[in-house]
Design an enzyme around this catalytic site. Structure first.
Site, PDB file in Angstrom:
ATOM      1  N   GLU A 193       3.069  -8.490   2.375  1.00 30.54           N
ATOM      2  CA  GLU A 193       4.083  -8.046   1.416  1.00 30.54           C
ATOM      3  C   GLU A 193       5.076  -9.162   1.099  1.00 30.54           C
ATOM      4  O   GLU A 193       5.471  -9.341  -0.052  1.00 30.54           O
ATOM      5  CB  GLU A 193       4.816  -6.800   1.928  1.00 30.54           C
ATOM      6  CG  GLU A 193       3.951  -5.557   1.999  1.00 30.54           C
ATOM      7  CD  GLU A 193       3.509  -5.009   0.652  1.00 30.54           C
ATOM      8  OE1 GLU A 193       3.975  -5.488  -0.405  1.00 30.54           O
ATOM      9  OE2 GLU A 193       2.685  -4.077   0.653  1.00 30.54           O
ATOM     10  N   TYR A 246      -8.293  -0.887  -1.101  1.00 29.64           N
ATOM     11  CA  TYR A 246      -6.949  -0.833  -0.510  1.00 29.64           C
ATOM     12  C   TYR A 246      -6.316   0.534  -0.754  1.00 29.64           C
ATOM     13  O   TYR A 246      -5.781   1.160   0.166  1.00 29.64           O
ATOM     14  CB  TYR A 246      -6.082  -1.970  -1.085  1.00 29.64           C
ATOM     15  CG  TYR A 246      -4.674  -1.981  -0.574  1.00 29.64           C
ATOM     16  CD1 TYR A 246      -4.398  -2.332   0.742  1.00 29.64           C
ATOM     17  CD2 TYR A 246      -3.608  -1.643  -1.399  1.00 29.64           C
ATOM     18  CE1 TYR A 246      -3.096  -2.341   1.226  1.00 29.64           C
ATOM     19  CE2 TYR A 246      -2.306  -1.649  -0.931  1.00 29.64           C
ATOM     20  CZ  TYR A 246      -2.064  -2.007   0.384  1.00 29.64           C
ATOM     21  OH  TYR A 246      -0.771  -2.005   0.859  1.00 29.64           O
ATOM     22  N   TRP A 293      -0.493  -8.562  -6.641  1.00 30.23           N
ATOM     23  CA  TRP A 293      -1.064  -7.979  -5.426  1.00 30.23           C
ATOM     24  C   TRP A 293      -2.549  -8.292  -5.345  1.00 30.23           C
ATOM     25  O   TRP A 293      -3.118  -8.420  -4.265  1.00 30.23           O
ATOM     26  CB  TRP A 293      -0.768  -6.480  -5.383  1.00 30.23           C
ATOM     27  CG  TRP A 293      -1.130  -5.851  -4.073  1.00 30.23           C
ATOM     28  CD1 TRP A 293      -1.984  -4.821  -3.883  1.00 30.23           C
ATOM     29  CD2 TRP A 293      -0.632  -6.191  -2.769  1.00 30.23           C
ATOM     30  NE1 TRP A 293      -2.054  -4.504  -2.546  1.00 30.23           N
ATOM     31  CE2 TRP A 293      -1.237  -5.339  -1.841  1.00 30.23           C
ATOM     32  CE3 TRP A 293       0.257  -7.155  -2.297  1.00 30.23           C
ATOM     33  CZ2 TRP A 293      -0.988  -5.397  -0.474  1.00 30.23           C
ATOM     34  CZ3 TRP A 293       0.512  -7.211  -0.929  1.00 30.23           C
ATOM     35  CH2 TRP A 293      -0.107  -6.349  -0.035  1.00 30.23           C
TER      36      TRP A 293
END
Length: 181
Positions: A43, A21, A51
């Site tokens: 998000e 990522y 995350w």
């Protein structure tokens, strides 16, 4: 002293999903509205969670949310909502599911007015984070400072995704210099 995401992603024990990522997505502009909205969904779903959890479930989110197709999500029915709330592959939170559907409906309206979700963002760029947060709170559901800031930083609209010493920083600058950071 706080460490940057760049420092975190560079650690040998950091999960590979973070390194991928960091190196290929974080801070890079997204030009496709559906992918941009998909990042927004991720998000929103990260709120209160790690995350890592979201990155590990991102393909499940893509499948559950019709490949992030804004038009399809905007027309999800009560049956779709219940299907999402039963899907163990994603985050089963009614507020987040409802926000994704309502926000897709809002984005359809923005697309009609501005031509695309990206054009709407570009129309308001640049703004300081506080102004973006006000705009997002006024426009979308389930957005606050952290969600708005991370969404905009992760898509290149706010600076700070990479430290200048990070090799990916230069790659982000090449992709979209006006949105660098």
């Amino acid at each position: 002293m706080a460490h940057s995401y760049c420092d975190f992603a560079a650690q040998p024990d950091t999960a590979i999903v973070h390194r991928i990522y960091h190196d290929t997505a974080y801070g890079f502009p997204i030009h496709d509205d559906n992918e941009l909205f998909g990042r927004f969904i991720l998000e929103i779903n990260q709120a209160g969670l790690s995350w890592t959890t979201i990155l590990n479930k991102q393909e499940n989110f893509r499948a559950a949310y019709a490949g992030f197709a804004i038009d399809a999500i905007a027309h999800f029915t009560d049956a779709d909502r219940e299907r999402l709330l039963q899907d163990a592959g994603i985050i089963r939170n009614r507020l987040k599911v409802d926000a994704a559907i309502a926000n897709a409906q809002t984005v359809l309206t923005l697309q009609q007015r501005f031509g695309s979700f990206k054009n709407w963002l570009d129309h308001h760029h640049p703004l300081p984070k506080a102004e973006w947060v006000k705009l997002f709170k006024k426009t979308f559901r389930f957005t606050g400072g952290e969600i708005t800031g991370e969404f905009l930083m992760s898509t290149g609209y706010l600076p700070g995704a990479h430290s200048p010493s990070c090799p990916i920083y230069a790659e982000v600058l090449k992709c979209n210099p006006p949105f660098a950071g």
